[in-house]
Design a protein around this motif. Structure first.
Motif, PDB file in Angstrom:
ATOM      1  N   PHE A 137      13.731   0.357 -13.563  1.00  0.00           N
ATOM      2  CA  PHE A 137      13.116  -0.303 -12.410  1.00  0.00           C
ATOM      3  C   PHE A 137      12.439   0.688 -11.468  1.00  0.00           C
ATOM      4  O   PHE A 137      11.393   0.401 -10.898  1.00  0.00           O
ATOM      5  CB  PHE A 137      14.161  -1.116 -11.647  1.00  0.00           C
ATOM      6  N   ASP A 138      13.042   1.867 -11.304  1.00  0.00           N
ATOM      7  CA  ASP A 138      12.623   2.765 -10.218  1.00  0.00           C
ATOM      8  C   ASP A 138      11.754   3.938 -10.645  1.00  0.00           C
ATOM      9  O   ASP A 138      11.086   4.541  -9.806  1.00  0.00           O
ATOM     10  CB  ASP A 138      13.866   3.328  -9.506  1.00  0.00           C
ATOM     11  N   ASP A 139      11.777   4.299 -11.923  1.00  0.00           N
ATOM     12  CA  ASP A 139      11.052   5.477 -12.378  1.00  0.00           C
ATOM     13  C   ASP A 139       9.908   5.047 -13.297  1.00  0.00           C
ATOM     14  O   ASP A 139      10.142   4.656 -14.445  1.00  0.00           O
ATOM     15  CB  ASP A 139      12.009   6.429 -13.114  1.00  0.00           C
ATOM     16  N   PRO A 140       8.656   5.116 -12.830  1.00  0.00           N
ATOM     17  CA  PRO A 140       7.525   4.659 -13.646  1.00  0.00           C
ATOM     18  C   PRO A 140       7.402   5.387 -14.978  1.00  0.00           C
ATOM     19  O   PRO A 140       7.017   4.771 -15.984  1.00  0.00           O
ATOM     20  CB  PRO A 140       6.312   4.937 -12.749  1.00  0.00           C
ATOM     21  N   GLY A 216       7.714  -4.821 -18.163  1.00  0.00           N
ATOM     22  CA  GLY A 216       6.394  -4.316 -18.486  1.00  0.00           C
ATOM     23  C   GLY A 216       5.897  -3.420 -17.368  1.00  0.00           C
ATOM     24  O   GLY A 216       6.434  -3.438 -16.253  1.00  0.00           O
ATOM     25  N   MET A 217       4.864  -2.664 -17.640  1.00  0.00           N
ATOM     26  CA  MET A 217       4.415  -1.673 -16.671  1.00  0.00           C
ATOM     27  C   MET A 217       4.000  -2.305 -15.336  1.00  0.00           C
ATOM     28  O   MET A 217       4.223  -1.728 -14.285  1.00  0.00           O
ATOM     29  CB  MET A 217       3.266  -0.863 -17.257  1.00  0.00           C
ATOM     30  N   ASP A 218       3.402  -3.484 -15.363  1.00  0.00           N
ATOM     31  CA  ASP A 218       2.968  -4.145 -14.130  1.00  0.00           C
ATOM     32  C   ASP A 218       3.770  -5.410 -13.855  1.00  0.00           C
ATOM     33  O   ASP A 218       3.350  -6.245 -13.045  1.00  0.00           O
ATOM     34  CB  ASP A 218       1.473  -4.487 -14.214  1.00  0.00           C
ATOM     35  N   GLU A 219       4.911  -5.523 -14.507  1.00  0.00           N
ATOM     36  CA  GLU A 219       5.706  -6.744 -14.383  1.00  0.00           C
ATOM     37  C   GLU A 219       6.658  -6.658 -13.186  1.00  0.00           C
ATOM     38  O   GLU A 219       7.310  -5.638 -12.962  1.00  0.00           O
ATOM     39  CB  GLU A 219       6.512  -6.956 -15.674  1.00  0.00           C
ATOM     40  N   ASP A 220       6.731  -7.734 -12.445  1.00  0.00           N
ATOM     41  CA  ASP A 220       7.644  -7.827 -11.301  1.00  0.00           C
ATOM     42  C   ASP A 220       8.836  -8.668 -11.731  1.00  0.00           C
ATOM     43  O   ASP A 220       8.734  -9.888 -11.877  1.00  0.00           O
ATOM     44  CB  ASP A 220       6.929  -8.466 -10.106  1.00  0.00           C
ATOM     45  N   VAL A 221       9.969  -8.007 -11.942  1.00  0.00           N
ATOM     46  CA  VAL A 221      11.170  -8.664 -12.451  1.00  0.00           C
ATOM     47  C   VAL A 221      12.270  -8.569 -11.403  1.00  0.00           C
ATOM     48  O   VAL A 221      12.385  -7.561 -10.700  1.00  0.00           O
ATOM     49  CB  VAL A 221      11.633  -7.982 -13.769  1.00  0.00           C
ATOM     50  N   GLU A 222      13.068  -9.623 -11.311  1.00  0.00           N
ATOM     51  CA  GLU A 222      14.173  -9.607 -10.352  1.00  0.00           C
ATOM     52  C   GLU A 222      15.130  -8.464 -10.661  1.00  0.00           C
ATOM     53  O   GLU A 222      15.548  -8.278 -11.800  1.00  0.00           O
ATOM     54  CB  GLU A 222      14.922 -10.934 -10.386  1.00  0.00           C
ATOM     55  N   ILE A 227      23.045  -2.790 -10.705  1.00  0.00           N
ATOM     56  CA  ILE A 227      22.566  -1.412 -10.846  1.00  0.00           C
ATOM     57  C   ILE A 227      22.637  -0.638  -9.533  1.00  0.00           C
ATOM     58  O   ILE A 227      22.505   0.580  -9.527  1.00  0.00           O
ATOM     59  CB  ILE A 227      21.137  -1.354 -11.427  1.00  0.00           C
ATOM     60  N   ASP A 228      22.856  -1.346  -8.424  1.00  0.00           N
ATOM     61  CA  ASP A 228      22.938  -0.679  -7.128  1.00  0.00           C
ATOM     62  C   ASP A 228      24.341  -0.701  -6.537  1.00  0.00           C
ATOM     63  O   ASP A 228      24.594  -0.071  -5.514  1.00  0.00           O
ATOM     64  CB  ASP A 228      21.966  -1.335  -6.138  1.00  0.00           C
ATOM     65  N   GLY A 229      25.234  -1.415  -7.169  1.00  0.00           N
ATOM     66  CA  GLY A 229      26.595  -1.519  -6.662  1.00  0.00           C
ATOM     67  C   GLY A 229      27.513  -0.503  -7.307  1.00  0.00           C
ATOM     68  O   GLY A 229      27.088   0.348  -8.099  1.00  0.00           O
ATOM     69  N   PRO A 230      28.810  -0.584  -6.977  1.00  0.00           N
ATOM     70  CA  PRO A 230      29.780   0.329  -7.595  1.00  0.00           C
ATOM     71  C   PRO A 230      29.896   0.074  -9.092  1.00  0.00           C
ATOM     72  O   PRO A 230      29.731  -1.062  -9.553  1.00  0.00           O
ATOM     73  CB  PRO A 230      31.088  -0.004  -6.863  1.00  0.00           C
ATOM     74  N   PHE A 231      30.144   1.148  -9.832  1.00  0.00           N
ATOM     75  CA  PHE A 231      30.278   1.047 -11.290  1.00  0.00           C
ATOM     76  C   PHE A 231      31.544   1.797 -11.678  1.00  0.00           C
ATOM     77  O   PHE A 231      31.861   2.834 -11.094  1.00  0.00           O
ATOM     78  CB  PHE A 231      29.054   1.665 -11.980  1.00  0.00           C
ATOM     79  N   PRO A 232      32.299   1.301 -12.670  1.00  0.00           N
ATOM     80  CA  PRO A 232      33.538   1.994 -13.061  1.00  0.00           C
ATOM     81  C   PRO A 232      33.265   3.440 -13.462  1.00  0.00           C
ATOM     82  O   PRO A 232      32.309   3.728 -14.187  1.00  0.00           O
ATOM     83  CB  PRO A 232      34.037   1.174 -14.250  1.00  0.00           C
TER      84      PRO A 232
END
Length: 298
Positions: A137-140, A216-222, A227-232
């Motif tokens: 999501f964050d790294d093109p 996709g490269m120009d796709e806006d996905v929810e 991915i931003d919360g706590p993870f074990p």
């Protein structure tokens, strides 16, 4: 000496499994990725067999192992279950687990879900699930590098694959991810394995079955909240070996790993591509043996 055994598992599949070393020694499982087989580990198995009981399966869908029909039979929980059933078959309660590529993805999951059985973890060029999804999501650049996953999910080139199509796959989609040349003998092995009935579809089904979102490269996905919360935290000592010239899984995927693994060791292979188990086998084997020896000595 390496023996190839056919093992019927309680999960309903049969796997070809390379076995080497003394069963009385500490067990170590080696999981290959796409589009390979236990042959991935051809350089590591003889060395590890001197001190360990080595078990390297051809995972479901690959080479001559079972290829159950249906994408649902390749979701990550299925090969994790195969791994545990394989350990049960050999009467192994706990073990060291090594995984490359898709084998690494299974190793991450198995380590989290079975911390009493997986006592040590080694990952080779296989991204941590939370970091991978976040970077998609964050790294093109990583999103761009992962567009092949969308192709593998959507393509139908695996239907009715011929020898010529396998040659094209080898010379284009496979070779472009290599940082080393492939010998004629190894190429022949790939073509035989890929040419097994249903093998190409089964291998691609691993990509089709995963819930990982590859926009996709120009796709806006929810954006998934997880991915931003706590993870074990990864519960076992973990060695990560990473070839920095990997064009599909970029070095950015190492960002933040030290926050998710309390007992973390990283070995960077500066000139290594994606397929470091054999492209840079001397460096990989040395790092693996050194780390295992240090852990044993503690």
């Amino acid at each position: 000496m390496v023996a190839l055994e056919r093992v019927a598992l309680s999960t309903g599949v049969e796997l070809d499994v390379a076995v080497a070393g003394d069963p009385a020694n500490p067990p170590i499982f080696l999981l290959h990725g796409f589009p390979e087989s236990h042959h991935t580990w051809r350089h590591q198995i003889p060395v590890l067999a001197k001190t360990h009981f080595v078990i390297a399966p051809d995972q479901r869908g690959y080479a001559r192992s079972s290829k159950p029909e249906g994408v649902e039979n390749y979701s990550p929980d299925k090969p994790v279950a195969d791994l545990m059933a394989l350990a049960d078959h050999f009467g192994i309660e706990s073990f060291t687990l090594v995984g490359h590529d898709w084998g690494g993805a299974i190793a991450w999951m198995a380590g989290l879900q079975h911390p009493k059985r997986v006592t040590q973890l080694v990952i080779l060029n296989a991204p941590h699930p939370q970091i991978f999804q976040r970077k998609l999501f964050d790294d093109p650049e990583q999103r761009k590098a992962s567009q092949y996953v969308r192709y593998f999910r959507e393509t139908d080139f695996d239907k009715g694959v011929t020898g010529a199509a396998l040659e094209r796959f080898f010379s284009s989609l496979f070779v472009q991810h290599l940082a080393a040349t492939v010998s004629d003998e190894d190429k022949a092995q790939y073509l035989v394995d890929w040419g097994q009935p249903g093998a190409m579809t089964a291998m691609l089904n691993w990509y089709r079955a995963t819930s990982m979102i590859v926009p996709g490269m120009d796709e806006d996905v929810e954006r998934p909240a997880w991915i931003d919360g706590p993870f074990p935290l990864q519960p076992q000592p973990t060695l990560v070996i990473w070839g920095l010239r990997d064009t599909g899984l970029l070095p950015c995927l190492l960002d933040g790993l030290d926050q998710l693994i309390p007992d973390y060791t990283l070995v960077r292979i500066e000139d290594g591509g994606h397929f470091i188990p054999w492209e840079k086998h001397e460096q990989v084997t040395a790092a693996l043996v050194h780390w295992l020896g240090r852990r044993t000595a503690v």
